[in-house]
Design a protein around this motif. Structure first.
Motif, PDB file in Angstrom:
ATOM      1  N   LEU A  44      -7.473 -21.709  -4.631  1.00 32.19           N
ATOM      2  CA  LEU A  44      -8.809 -21.570  -5.209  1.00 32.19           C
ATOM      3  C   LEU A  44      -8.757 -20.574  -6.361  1.00 32.19           C
ATOM      4  O   LEU A  44      -8.193 -19.487  -6.238  1.00 32.19           O
ATOM      5  CB  LEU A  44      -9.801 -21.080  -4.146  1.00 32.19           C
ATOM      6  CG  LEU A  44     -11.267 -20.985  -4.572  1.00 32.19           C
ATOM      7  CD1 LEU A  44     -11.784 -22.347  -5.023  1.00 32.19           C
ATOM      8  CD2 LEU A  44     -12.121 -20.441  -3.434  1.00 32.19           C
ATOM      9  N   GLY A  45      -9.326 -20.961  -7.493  1.00 32.89           N
ATOM     10  CA  GLY A  45      -9.315 -20.102  -8.661  1.00 32.89           C
ATOM     11  C   GLY A  45     -10.453 -19.084  -8.655  1.00 32.89           C
ATOM     12  O   GLY A  45     -11.248 -19.013  -7.715  1.00 32.89           O
TER      13      GLY A  45
ATOM     14  N   ASP B 156      -7.890 -11.943  -3.696  1.00 26.39           N
ATOM     15  CA  ASP B 156      -9.110 -11.182  -3.357  1.00 26.39           C
ATOM     16  C   ASP B 156     -10.267 -11.582  -4.260  1.00 26.39           C
ATOM     17  O   ASP B 156     -11.417 -11.737  -3.803  1.00 26.39           O
ATOM     18  CB  ASP B 156      -8.842  -9.675  -3.486  1.00 26.39           C
ATOM     19  CG  ASP B 156      -7.935  -9.150  -2.385  1.00 26.39           C
ATOM     20  OD1 ASP B 156      -7.810  -9.854  -1.349  1.00 26.39           O
ATOM     21  OD2 ASP B 156      -7.354  -8.062  -2.556  1.00 26.39           O
ATOM     22  N   LEU B 157      -9.974 -11.778  -5.553  1.00 25.14           N
ATOM     23  CA  LEU B 157     -11.044 -12.107  -6.493  1.00 25.14           C
ATOM     24  C   LEU B 157     -11.562 -13.533  -6.264  1.00 25.14           C
ATOM     25  O   LEU B 157     -12.772 -13.782  -6.372  1.00 25.14           O
ATOM     26  CB  LEU B 157     -10.551 -11.948  -7.935  1.00 25.14           C
ATOM     27  CG  LEU B 157     -11.611 -12.076  -9.032  1.00 25.14           C
ATOM     28  CD1 LEU B 157     -12.743 -11.077  -8.805  1.00 25.14           C
ATOM     29  CD2 LEU B 157     -10.980 -11.872 -10.410  1.00 25.14           C
TER      30      LEU B 157
ATOM     31  N   TRP C 190     -15.369 -18.303  -2.775  1.00 29.23           N
ATOM     32  CA  TRP C 190     -15.116 -18.727  -1.400  1.00 29.23           C
ATOM     33  C   TRP C 190     -16.249 -18.371  -0.425  1.00 29.23           C
ATOM     34  O   TRP C 190     -16.655 -19.196   0.402  1.00 29.23           O
ATOM     35  CB  TRP C 190     -13.809 -18.100  -0.902  1.00 29.23           C
ATOM     36  CG  TRP C 190     -13.507 -18.376   0.546  1.00 29.23           C
ATOM     37  CD1 TRP C 190     -13.578 -17.504   1.598  1.00 29.23           C
ATOM     38  CD2 TRP C 190     -13.072 -19.621   1.109  1.00 29.23           C
ATOM     39  NE1 TRP C 190     -13.218 -18.108   2.772  1.00 29.23           N
ATOM     40  CE2 TRP C 190     -12.902 -19.418   2.498  1.00 29.23           C
ATOM     41  CE3 TRP C 190     -12.820 -20.882   0.573  1.00 29.23           C
ATOM     42  CZ2 TRP C 190     -12.493 -20.440   3.354  1.00 29.23           C
ATOM     43  CZ3 TRP C 190     -12.405 -21.894   1.435  1.00 29.23           C
ATOM     44  CH2 TRP C 190     -12.251 -21.670   2.799  1.00 29.23           C
ATOM     45  N   ASP C 191     -16.737 -17.177  -0.488  1.00 31.70           N
ATOM     46  CA  ASP C 191     -17.653 -16.620   0.513  1.00 31.70           C
ATOM     47  C   ASP C 191     -18.770 -17.595   0.881  1.00 31.70           C
ATOM     48  O   ASP C 191     -19.526 -18.054   0.027  1.00 31.70           O
ATOM     49  CB  ASP C 191     -18.251 -15.323  -0.042  1.00 31.70           C
ATOM     50  CG  ASP C 191     -19.050 -14.550   1.004  1.00 31.70           C
ATOM     51  OD1 ASP C 191     -19.285 -15.096   2.099  1.00 31.70           O
ATOM     52  OD2 ASP C 191     -19.443 -13.418   0.705  1.00 31.70           O
TER      53      ASP C 191
ATOM     54  N   GLY D 217     -20.381 -21.076  -2.279  1.00 33.71           N
ATOM     55  CA  GLY D 217     -18.966 -20.845  -2.011  1.00 33.71           C
ATOM     56  C   GLY D 217     -18.316 -22.061  -1.348  1.00 33.71           C
ATOM     57  O   GLY D 217     -18.966 -22.823  -0.626  1.00 33.71           O
ATOM     58  N   LEU D 218     -17.029 -22.244  -1.586  1.00 34.40           N
ATOM     59  CA  LEU D 218     -16.318 -23.395  -1.046  1.00 34.40           C
ATOM     60  C   LEU D 218     -16.262 -23.385   0.481  1.00 34.40           C
ATOM     61  O   LEU D 218     -16.260 -24.448   1.110  1.00 34.40           O
ATOM     62  CB  LEU D 218     -14.894 -23.443  -1.628  1.00 34.40           C
ATOM     63  CG  LEU D 218     -14.014 -24.612  -1.185  1.00 34.40           C
ATOM     64  CD1 LEU D 218     -14.665 -25.957  -1.495  1.00 34.40           C
ATOM     65  CD2 LEU D 218     -12.639 -24.531  -1.840  1.00 34.40           C
ATOM     66  N   GLU D 219     -16.230 -22.212   1.075  1.00 29.77           N
ATOM     67  CA  GLU D 219     -16.183 -22.151   2.540  1.00 29.77           C
ATOM     68  C   GLU D 219     -17.402 -22.837   3.154  1.00 29.77           C
ATOM     69  O   GLU D 219     -17.284 -23.552   4.151  1.00 29.77           O
ATOM     70  CB  GLU D 219     -16.109 -20.691   3.012  1.00 29.77           C
ATOM     71  CG  GLU D 219     -15.975 -20.574   4.534  1.00 29.77           C
ATOM     72  CD  GLU D 219     -15.903 -19.138   5.001  1.00 29.77           C
ATOM     73  OE1 GLU D 219     -15.415 -18.923   6.122  1.00 29.77           O
ATOM     74  OE2 GLU D 219     -16.352 -18.226   4.263  1.00 29.77           O
ATOM     75  N   LYS D 220     -18.574 -22.627   2.567  1.00 29.79           N
ATOM     76  CA  LYS D 220     -19.806 -23.258   3.079  1.00 29.79           C
ATOM     77  C   LYS D 220     -19.704 -24.779   2.968  1.00 29.79           C
ATOM     78  O   LYS D 220     -20.133 -25.513   3.866  1.00 29.79           O
ATOM     79  CB  LYS D 220     -21.004 -22.747   2.270  1.00 29.79           C
ATOM     80  CG  LYS D 220     -22.342 -23.344   2.678  1.00 29.79           C
ATOM     81  CD  LYS D 220     -22.724 -22.947   4.116  1.00 29.79           C
ATOM     82  CE  LYS D 220     -24.174 -23.221   4.435  1.00 29.79           C
ATOM     83  NZ  LYS D 220     -24.555 -24.629   4.333  1.00 29.79           N
ATOM     84  N   ILE D 221     -19.084 -25.250   1.881  1.00 31.49           N
ATOM     85  CA  ILE D 221     -18.928 -26.697   1.685  1.00 31.49           C
ATOM     86  C   ILE D 221     -18.031 -27.292   2.766  1.00 31.49           C
ATOM     87  O   ILE D 221     -18.321 -28.350   3.335  1.00 31.49           O
ATOM     88  CB  ILE D 221     -18.353 -26.978   0.279  1.00 31.49           C
ATOM     89  CG1 ILE D 221     -19.394 -26.603  -0.796  1.00 31.49           C
ATOM     90  CG2 ILE D 221     -17.932 -28.438   0.132  1.00 31.49           C
ATOM     91  CD1 ILE D 221     -18.857 -26.665  -2.213  1.00 31.49           C
TER      92      ILE D 221
END
Length: 432
Positions: free
Chosen positions: A10-11, A60-61, A67-68, A87-91
Protein backbone atom coordinates in the motif's frame (compact mmCIF):
# COMPACT_ATOMS: atom_id res chain seq x y z
CA UNK A 1 -5.15 -27.56 0.03
CA UNK A 2 -2.50 -24.81 0.20
CA UNK A 3 -3.18 -21.15 0.77
CA UNK A 4 -4.02 -18.61 -1.89
CA UNK A 5 -2.29 -15.36 -1.00
CA UNK A 6 -2.93 -11.90 -2.41
CA UNK A 7 0.21 -9.88 -1.65
CA UNK A 8 0.18 -6.13 -2.11
CA UNK A 9 2.05 -3.01 -1.05
CA UNK A 10 0.00 0.00 0.00
CA UNK A 11 1.37 3.38 -1.00
CA UNK A 12 1.28 6.72 0.82
CA UNK A 13 -0.09 8.99 -1.94
CA UNK A 14 -3.50 10.62 -2.02
CA UNK A 15 -5.45 8.41 -4.43
CA UNK A 16 -8.30 9.54 -6.61
CA UNK A 17 -11.24 7.35 -7.52
CA UNK A 18 -11.05 5.22 -10.61
CA UNK A 19 -12.48 2.03 -12.07
CA UNK A 20 -10.14 -0.74 -13.19
CA UNK A 21 -10.74 -3.13 -16.06
CA UNK A 22 -9.29 -6.48 -17.07
CA UNK A 23 -10.74 -8.22 -20.12
CA UNK A 24 -14.52 -8.49 -19.53
CA UNK A 25 -14.28 -7.43 -15.88
CA UNK A 26 -14.75 -3.84 -14.71
CA UNK A 27 -14.48 -3.08 -11.00
CA UNK A 28 -16.48 -0.68 -8.93
CA UNK A 29 -15.30 2.87 -8.41
CA UNK A 30 -12.57 2.91 -5.79
CA UNK A 31 -9.61 4.78 -4.38
CA UNK A 32 -7.53 1.63 -4.23
CA UNK A 33 -6.59 -0.76 -7.02
CA UNK A 34 -6.46 -3.55 -4.43
CA UNK A 35 -10.24 -3.45 -4.13
CA UNK A 36 -10.69 -3.90 -7.89
CA UNK A 37 -8.14 -6.72 -8.00
CA UNK A 38 -9.88 -8.56 -5.19
CA UNK A 39 -13.26 -8.04 -6.87
CA UNK A 40 -11.72 -9.55 -9.99
CA UNK A 41 -10.45 -12.56 -8.02
CA UNK A 42 -13.85 -12.96 -6.36
CA UNK A 43 -15.45 -13.13 -9.78
CA UNK A 44 -12.83 -15.15 -11.66
CA UNK A 45 -11.25 -17.31 -8.95
CA UNK A 46 -14.08 -17.56 -6.40
CA UNK A 47 -11.87 -15.75 -3.92
CA UNK A 48 -12.90 -15.58 -0.28
CA UNK A 49 -12.56 -19.14 1.03
CA UNK A 50 -10.92 -20.19 4.27
CA UNK A 51 -7.58 -20.73 2.53
CA UNK A 52 -7.58 -17.27 0.92
CA UNK A 53 -5.58 -14.52 2.59
CA UNK A 54 -4.78 -10.88 1.81
CA UNK A 55 -1.32 -9.78 2.95
CA UNK A 56 -0.91 -6.01 2.96
CA UNK A 57 2.57 -4.55 3.34
CA UNK A 58 2.52 -1.19 5.12
CA UNK A 59 5.07 1.43 6.01
CA UNK A 60 4.19 3.62 8.99
CA UNK A 61 3.13 6.46 6.68
CA UNK A 62 1.03 4.18 4.46
CA UNK A 63 -0.72 2.88 7.56
CA UNK A 64 -1.53 6.43 8.64
CA UNK A 65 -2.49 7.84 5.22
CA UNK A 66 -4.36 4.99 3.51
CA UNK A 67 -4.98 2.02 5.79
CA UNK A 68 -6.64 3.00 9.08
CA UNK A 69 -10.22 1.69 9.21
CA UNK A 70 -11.24 4.76 11.20
CA UNK A 71 -10.06 7.12 8.47
CA UNK A 72 -12.94 9.29 7.22
CA UNK A 73 -11.27 12.36 5.66
CA UNK A 74 -7.93 13.34 4.23
CA UNK A 75 -6.44 16.62 3.06
CA UNK A 76 -6.44 16.96 -0.74
CA UNK A 77 -3.59 19.19 -1.97
CA UNK A 78 -5.28 19.72 -5.32
CA UNK A 79 -8.46 21.12 -3.70
CA UNK A 80 -6.66 22.51 -0.66
CA UNK A 81 -9.22 21.08 1.73
CA UNK A 82 -10.25 17.99 3.65
CA UNK A 83 -12.32 15.55 1.60
CA UNK A 84 -14.13 12.29 2.33
CA UNK A 85 -11.65 9.42 2.31
CA UNK A 86 -11.83 5.80 3.42
CA UNK A 87 -8.96 3.55 4.58
CA UNK A 88 -8.33 0.27 2.77
CA UNK A 89 -8.73 -1.76 5.95
CA UNK A 90 -12.40 -0.69 6.18
CA UNK A 91 -12.91 -1.76 2.55
CA UNK A 92 -11.47 -5.23 3.22
CA UNK A 93 -13.68 -5.59 6.29
CA UNK A 94 -16.74 -4.64 4.23
CA UNK A 95 -15.72 -7.22 1.61
CA UNK A 96 -15.56 -9.82 4.41
CA UNK A 97 -12.04 -10.91 3.39
CA UNK A 98 -9.38 -12.42 5.64
CA UNK A 99 -6.32 -10.19 5.79
CA UNK A 100 -3.12 -9.45 7.67
CA UNK A 101 -1.33 -6.12 7.76
CA UNK A 102 2.45 -6.52 7.75
CA UNK A 103 4.71 -3.70 8.90
CA UNK A 104 7.72 -2.97 6.68
CA UNK A 105 10.35 -0.22 6.87
CA UNK A 106 10.60 2.60 4.35
CA UNK A 107 13.40 0.84 2.47
CA UNK A 108 15.71 3.83 2.52
CA UNK A 109 18.95 1.79 2.53
CA UNK A 110 20.31 -1.71 1.84
CA UNK A 111 19.75 -2.86 5.40
CA UNK A 112 16.06 -1.97 5.24
CA UNK A 113 15.80 -3.51 1.75
CA UNK A 114 16.92 -6.89 3.12
CA UNK A 115 14.64 -6.47 6.12
CA UNK A 116 11.68 -6.08 3.74
CA UNK A 117 12.85 -9.16 1.83
CA UNK A 118 13.00 -11.27 5.00
CA UNK A 119 9.66 -10.01 6.34
CA UNK A 120 7.85 -10.98 3.14
CA UNK A 121 9.67 -14.32 2.76
CA UNK A 122 8.87 -15.28 6.34
CA UNK A 123 5.16 -14.65 5.73
CA UNK A 124 5.03 -17.07 2.80
CA UNK A 125 4.35 -20.73 3.47
CA UNK A 126 5.23 -23.93 1.65
CA UNK A 127 3.09 -24.40 -1.46
CA UNK A 128 1.37 -20.98 -1.37
CA UNK A 129 -0.30 -19.81 -4.58
CA UNK A 130 0.64 -16.18 -4.94
CA UNK A 131 -1.29 -13.33 -6.54
CA UNK A 132 1.07 -10.38 -6.53
CA UNK A 133 0.08 -6.72 -6.89
CA UNK A 134 2.95 -4.33 -7.60
CA UNK A 135 0.87 -1.25 -8.49
CA UNK A 136 1.86 0.87 -5.48
CA UNK A 137 5.30 -0.67 -4.96
CA UNK A 138 7.77 2.16 -4.52
CA UNK A 139 11.31 2.65 -5.79
CA UNK A 140 13.10 -0.71 -6.20
CA UNK A 141 10.33 -2.77 -4.56
CA UNK A 142 8.86 -4.22 -7.79
CA UNK A 143 12.27 -5.68 -8.65
CA UNK A 144 12.72 -6.95 -5.10
CA UNK A 145 9.34 -8.67 -5.23
CA UNK A 146 10.06 -10.37 -8.55
CA UNK A 147 13.43 -11.64 -7.27
CA UNK A 148 11.84 -12.75 -4.01
CA UNK A 149 9.16 -14.67 -5.90
CA UNK A 150 11.81 -16.71 -7.72
CA UNK A 151 13.58 -17.29 -4.41
CA UNK A 152 10.34 -18.52 -2.85
CA UNK A 153 9.58 -20.74 -5.85
CA UNK A 154 12.75 -22.66 -5.12
CA UNK A 155 12.78 -22.72 -1.33
CA UNK A 156 9.06 -22.86 -0.51
CA UNK A 157 7.59 -24.28 -3.70
CA UNK A 158 5.49 -21.13 -4.12
CA UNK A 159 3.48 -20.91 -7.33
CA UNK A 160 2.88 -17.51 -8.91
CA UNK A 161 -0.63 -17.30 -10.34
CA UNK A 162 -0.68 -13.61 -11.30
CA UNK A 163 1.35 -10.41 -11.14
CA UNK A 164 -1.01 -7.42 -11.36
CA UNK A 165 -0.32 -3.80 -12.20
CA UNK A 166 -3.13 -1.25 -12.20
CA UNK A 167 -2.07 1.28 -14.82
CA UNK A 168 -3.80 4.40 -13.48
CA UNK A 169 -1.79 6.71 -15.75
CA UNK A 170 -3.18 4.94 -18.83
CA UNK A 171 -6.83 5.44 -17.82
CA UNK A 172 -9.40 6.70 -20.27
CA UNK A 173 -10.08 10.28 -19.12
CA UNK A 174 -13.74 10.23 -20.23
CA UNK A 175 -14.78 6.93 -18.65
CA UNK A 176 -12.16 7.13 -15.86
CA UNK A 177 -11.38 3.44 -16.43
CA UNK A 178 -7.80 2.19 -16.14
CA UNK A 179 -6.41 -1.13 -17.42
CA UNK A 180 -5.21 -3.93 -15.17
CA UNK A 181 -2.10 -5.49 -16.64
CA UNK A 182 -1.03 -9.05 -15.82
CA UNK A 183 2.78 -9.20 -15.78
CA UNK A 184 2.88 -12.93 -15.12
CA UNK A 185 4.58 -13.55 -18.51
CA UNK A 186 7.67 -11.80 -17.11
CA UNK A 187 7.84 -14.35 -14.31
CA UNK A 188 7.19 -17.16 -16.77
CA UNK A 189 10.04 -15.85 -18.94
CA UNK A 190 12.36 -16.17 -15.95
CA UNK A 191 11.24 -19.78 -15.53
CA UNK A 192 12.03 -20.45 -19.20
CA UNK A 193 15.40 -18.71 -18.85
CA UNK A 194 16.38 -20.93 -15.92
CA UNK A 195 15.12 -24.02 -17.74
CA UNK A 196 17.08 -23.12 -20.85
CA UNK A 197 20.18 -22.53 -18.74
CA UNK A 198 19.74 -25.95 -17.12
CA UNK A 199 19.74 -27.59 -20.55
CA UNK A 200 22.32 -25.49 -22.40
CA UNK A 201 24.84 -25.46 -19.52
CA UNK A 202 24.22 -28.76 -17.74
CA UNK A 203 22.22 -30.92 -20.14
CA UNK A 204 19.29 -31.08 -17.71
CA UNK A 205 16.01 -31.12 -19.57
CA UNK A 206 13.42 -31.79 -16.84
CA UNK A 207 12.43 -28.14 -16.28
CA UNK A 208 12.24 -27.50 -20.00
CA UNK A 209 10.01 -30.53 -20.42
CA UNK A 210 7.74 -29.52 -17.53
CA UNK A 211 7.32 -25.97 -18.84
CA UNK A 212 6.61 -27.10 -22.39
CA UNK A 213 4.03 -29.59 -21.14
CA UNK A 214 2.27 -27.02 -18.96
CA UNK A 215 2.28 -24.53 -21.85
CA UNK A 216 1.38 -26.87 -24.70
CA UNK A 217 -1.26 -29.13 -23.14
CA UNK A 218 -3.83 -26.28 -22.78
CA UNK A 219 -3.12 -25.28 -26.40
CA UNK A 220 -3.57 -28.83 -27.66
CA UNK A 221 -6.75 -29.42 -25.64
CA UNK A 222 -8.44 -26.42 -27.25
CA UNK A 223 -9.63 -27.20 -30.79
CA UNK A 224 -9.35 -23.50 -31.68
CA UNK A 225 -5.66 -23.25 -30.73
CA UNK A 226 -4.43 -26.76 -31.56
CA UNK A 227 -2.04 -26.83 -34.52
CA UNK A 228 0.33 -29.30 -36.17
CA UNK A 229 3.22 -27.09 -35.10
CA UNK A 230 2.14 -27.31 -31.45
CA UNK A 231 1.82 -31.10 -31.69
CA UNK A 232 5.25 -31.43 -33.28
CA UNK A 233 6.81 -29.05 -30.77
CA UNK A 234 5.53 -31.17 -27.91
CA UNK A 235 6.89 -34.27 -29.63
CA UNK A 236 10.23 -32.52 -30.14
CA UNK A 237 10.69 -31.66 -26.45
CA UNK A 238 9.55 -35.13 -25.36
CA UNK A 239 12.09 -36.75 -27.72
CA UNK A 240 14.77 -34.32 -26.52
CA UNK A 241 14.15 -35.52 -22.96
CA UNK A 242 14.47 -39.15 -24.08
CA UNK A 243 17.70 -38.39 -25.96
CA UNK A 244 19.21 -36.70 -22.90
CA UNK A 245 18.21 -39.67 -20.75
CA UNK A 246 20.00 -42.01 -23.17
CA UNK A 247 23.19 -40.03 -22.69
CA UNK A 248 22.96 -39.54 -18.94
CA UNK A 249 22.31 -43.26 -18.42
CA UNK A 250 25.00 -44.28 -20.98
CA UNK A 251 22.73 -46.28 -23.30
CA UNK A 252 25.43 -47.10 -25.82
CA UNK A 253 23.36 -48.86 -28.48
CA UNK A 254 20.82 -46.06 -28.52
CA UNK A 255 23.52 -43.40 -28.72
CA UNK A 256 25.22 -45.14 -31.65
CA UNK A 257 21.96 -45.83 -33.52
CA UNK A 258 20.98 -42.17 -33.00
CA UNK A 259 17.27 -42.72 -33.65
CA UNK A 260 16.36 -39.89 -31.29
CA UNK A 261 18.71 -37.46 -33.05
CA UNK A 262 17.20 -38.48 -36.37
CA UNK A 263 13.68 -37.96 -35.02
CA UNK A 264 14.62 -34.57 -33.56
CA UNK A 265 16.16 -33.33 -36.80
CA UNK A 266 13.16 -34.52 -38.81
CA UNK A 267 10.62 -32.98 -36.42
CA UNK A 268 12.57 -29.70 -36.22
CA UNK A 269 12.55 -29.37 -40.01
CA UNK A 270 8.75 -29.79 -40.06
CA UNK A 271 8.00 -27.11 -37.45
CA UNK A 272 7.04 -23.91 -39.24
CA UNK A 273 6.41 -21.80 -36.15
CA UNK A 274 7.38 -22.32 -32.50
CA UNK A 275 4.09 -21.52 -30.76
CA UNK A 276 5.70 -20.75 -27.37
CA UNK A 277 7.44 -17.39 -27.71
CA UNK A 278 9.93 -18.04 -24.91
CA UNK A 279 11.00 -21.33 -26.49
CA UNK A 280 11.91 -19.92 -29.92
CA UNK A 281 15.56 -18.94 -29.28
CA UNK A 282 16.07 -22.04 -27.14
CA UNK A 283 14.68 -24.19 -29.96
CA UNK A 284 17.21 -22.70 -32.38
CA UNK A 285 20.13 -23.40 -30.04
CA UNK A 286 18.96 -26.99 -29.52
CA UNK A 287 18.72 -27.50 -33.28
CA UNK A 288 22.31 -26.31 -33.67
CA UNK A 289 23.52 -28.70 -30.97
CA UNK A 290 22.10 -31.65 -32.94
CA UNK A 291 24.51 -30.98 -35.80
CA UNK A 292 27.35 -32.56 -33.82
CA UNK A 293 25.71 -36.00 -34.07
CA UNK A 294 25.24 -38.25 -37.08
CA UNK A 295 21.54 -39.01 -37.46
CA UNK A 296 22.47 -42.50 -38.71
CA UNK A 297 24.18 -45.41 -36.95
CA UNK A 298 27.74 -44.30 -36.28
CA UNK A 299 30.12 -45.51 -33.60
CA UNK A 300 31.61 -42.01 -33.37
CA UNK A 301 28.31 -40.86 -31.84
CA UNK A 302 29.64 -42.50 -28.66
CA UNK A 303 32.65 -40.18 -28.71
CA UNK A 304 30.38 -37.21 -29.45
CA UNK A 305 28.18 -38.23 -26.51
CA UNK A 306 31.24 -38.40 -24.25
CA UNK A 307 32.11 -34.84 -25.28
CA UNK A 308 28.54 -33.72 -24.69
CA UNK A 309 28.54 -35.28 -21.21
CA UNK A 310 31.85 -33.64 -20.36
CA UNK A 311 30.63 -30.24 -21.56
CA UNK A 312 27.59 -30.66 -19.32
CA UNK A 313 29.64 -31.61 -16.21
CA UNK A 314 28.60 -35.27 -16.42
CA UNK A 315 32.13 -36.52 -15.95
CA UNK A 316 31.42 -40.11 -14.95
CA UNK A 317 29.13 -40.61 -17.93
CA UNK A 318 31.78 -39.02 -20.16
CA UNK A 319 34.41 -41.43 -18.83
CA UNK A 320 32.19 -44.46 -19.33
CA UNK A 321 31.04 -43.43 -22.81
CA UNK A 322 34.61 -42.75 -23.90
CA UNK A 323 36.06 -46.11 -22.84
CA UNK A 324 33.10 -48.11 -24.14
CA UNK A 325 33.09 -45.99 -27.29
CA UNK A 326 36.76 -46.74 -27.95
CA UNK A 327 36.13 -50.46 -27.48
CA UNK A 328 33.20 -50.25 -29.88
CA UNK A 329 35.33 -48.30 -32.35
CA UNK A 330 37.89 -51.14 -32.34
CA UNK A 331 35.13 -53.73 -32.85
CA UNK A 332 34.05 -51.87 -35.96
CA UNK A 333 37.65 -51.40 -37.11
CA UNK A 334 38.13 -55.19 -37.03
CA UNK A 335 34.68 -55.75 -38.56
CA UNK A 336 33.36 -57.46 -35.44
CA UNK A 337 29.74 -57.18 -34.33
CA UNK A 338 30.01 -54.87 -31.33
CA UNK A 339 26.73 -56.21 -29.98
CA UNK A 340 28.21 -59.65 -29.30
CA UNK A 341 29.64 -60.17 -25.82
CA UNK A 342 32.49 -62.41 -27.07
CA UNK A 343 33.69 -59.78 -29.51
CA UNK A 344 33.65 -57.04 -26.91
CA UNK A 345 35.41 -59.37 -24.49
CA UNK A 346 38.18 -59.98 -27.01
CA UNK A 347 38.64 -56.27 -27.73
CA UNK A 348 38.72 -55.27 -24.06
CA UNK A 349 41.05 -58.21 -23.41
CA UNK A 350 43.43 -56.68 -25.93
CA UNK A 351 43.10 -53.30 -24.27
CA UNK A 352 43.95 -54.84 -20.87
CA UNK A 353 47.00 -56.58 -22.31
CA UNK A 354 48.30 -53.39 -23.90
CA UNK A 355 47.49 -51.06 -21.01
CA UNK A 356 47.81 -53.23 -17.89
CA UNK A 357 50.10 -56.12 -18.97
CA UNK A 358 47.44 -58.78 -18.19
CA UNK A 359 48.74 -61.00 -20.98
CA UNK A 360 48.14 -64.60 -19.81
CA UNK A 361 44.70 -64.12 -18.22
CA UNK A 362 43.28 -62.05 -21.04
CA UNK A 363 44.32 -64.46 -23.79
CA UNK A 364 42.43 -67.44 -22.37
CA UNK A 365 39.03 -66.68 -23.95
CA UNK A 366 39.09 -66.04 -27.72
CA UNK A 367 42.85 -66.64 -27.78
CA UNK A 368 43.18 -66.79 -31.55
CA UNK A 369 41.11 -63.65 -32.12
CA UNK A 370 43.00 -61.75 -29.42
CA UNK A 371 46.39 -62.69 -30.89
CA UNK A 372 45.23 -61.73 -34.39
CA UNK A 373 44.06 -58.32 -33.21
CA UNK A 374 47.23 -57.68 -31.23
CA UNK A 375 49.30 -58.40 -34.31
CA UNK A 376 47.88 -55.33 -36.04
CA UNK A 377 50.63 -52.77 -35.58
CA UNK A 378 48.57 -50.02 -37.29
CA UNK A 379 46.50 -49.84 -34.12
CA UNK A 380 48.79 -50.94 -31.32
CA UNK A 381 51.77 -49.20 -32.79
CA UNK A 382 49.92 -45.88 -32.67
CA UNK A 383 51.41 -44.43 -29.47
CA UNK A 384 48.88 -41.60 -29.20
CA UNK A 385 45.97 -44.05 -29.35
CA UNK A 386 47.51 -46.52 -26.87
CA UNK A 387 48.28 -43.65 -24.47
CA UNK A 388 44.64 -42.57 -24.61
CA UNK A 389 43.57 -46.14 -23.86
CA UNK A 390 45.94 -46.36 -20.90
CA UNK A 391 44.72 -43.10 -19.44
CA UNK A 392 41.00 -43.80 -19.90
CA UNK A 393 41.30 -47.29 -18.35
CA UNK A 394 43.13 -45.80 -15.37
CA UNK A 395 40.62 -42.95 -15.04
CA UNK A 396 37.53 -45.15 -15.30
CA UNK A 397 38.97 -47.60 -12.77
CA UNK A 398 39.59 -44.73 -10.35
CA UNK A 399 36.17 -43.19 -10.98
CA UNK A 400 34.13 -46.41 -10.75
CA UNK A 401 35.84 -47.35 -7.48
CA UNK A 402 35.11 -43.89 -6.08
CA UNK A 403 38.82 -43.24 -5.59
CA UNK A 404 39.20 -46.14 -3.13
CA UNK A 405 42.63 -47.06 -4.41
CA UNK A 406 46.26 -46.20 -3.90
CA UNK A 407 47.01 -42.60 -4.92
CA UNK A 408 43.49 -41.66 -6.09
CA UNK A 409 43.01 -38.67 -8.36
CA UNK A 410 41.68 -35.43 -6.91
CA UNK A 411 38.36 -34.18 -8.22
CA UNK A 412 40.19 -31.46 -10.14
CA UNK A 413 42.52 -34.04 -11.72
CA UNK A 414 39.59 -36.24 -12.78
CA UNK A 415 38.02 -33.32 -14.64
CA UNK A 416 41.32 -32.26 -16.19
CA UNK A 417 42.05 -35.81 -17.39
CA UNK A 418 38.69 -36.41 -19.08
CA UNK A 419 38.84 -32.99 -20.76
CA UNK A 420 42.39 -33.71 -21.93
CA UNK A 421 41.45 -37.13 -23.28
CA UNK A 422 38.54 -35.78 -25.29
CA UNK A 423 40.55 -32.91 -26.75
CA UNK A 424 41.59 -33.97 -30.26
CA UNK A 425 40.56 -37.61 -29.87
CA UNK A 426 38.71 -37.70 -33.22
CA UNK A 427 41.89 -36.67 -35.00
CA UNK A 428 43.72 -39.60 -33.38
CA UNK A 429 40.96 -42.03 -34.37
CA UNK A 430 41.03 -40.79 -37.96
CA UNK A 431 44.62 -42.07 -38.24
CA UNK A 432 43.61 -45.67 -37.45
Amino acid sequence: MGRRVFLSVLGVAFYETCRYRKEEFTGSETLFVQKSLLEYLQQQENWGGENDLVLMLLTDLARKNNWDKNLETRFCAKLQKEVAYQGLEKILLDMNLSYQDIAIPDGKDSEQMWEIFEVIFDELQEGDELYLDITNSFRYLPMLLVVLVNYAKLLKNVKVKAIFYGNYEARDKESNIAPIMDLLPLSVLQDWTLAASDYLRYGQVEKLFELSESSLIPILKNTETRTKDAEKLRSFVKTLKEMVEERTTCRGYAVINSEKVSDLKCTASEIQKVTIVQLRPIFEKIKLSLNDFDARENVLNCIKAAKWCCANKLYQQATTMLEEGLGTFLCCHYQLDYRKKANRGAIFGCISIKTQNKDTEEKKPNKELVEKILADDSVWGNKAFVTILQKIVELRNDYNHAGFKKNPFSAKKVIEKIEELLDGIEEVLSEI
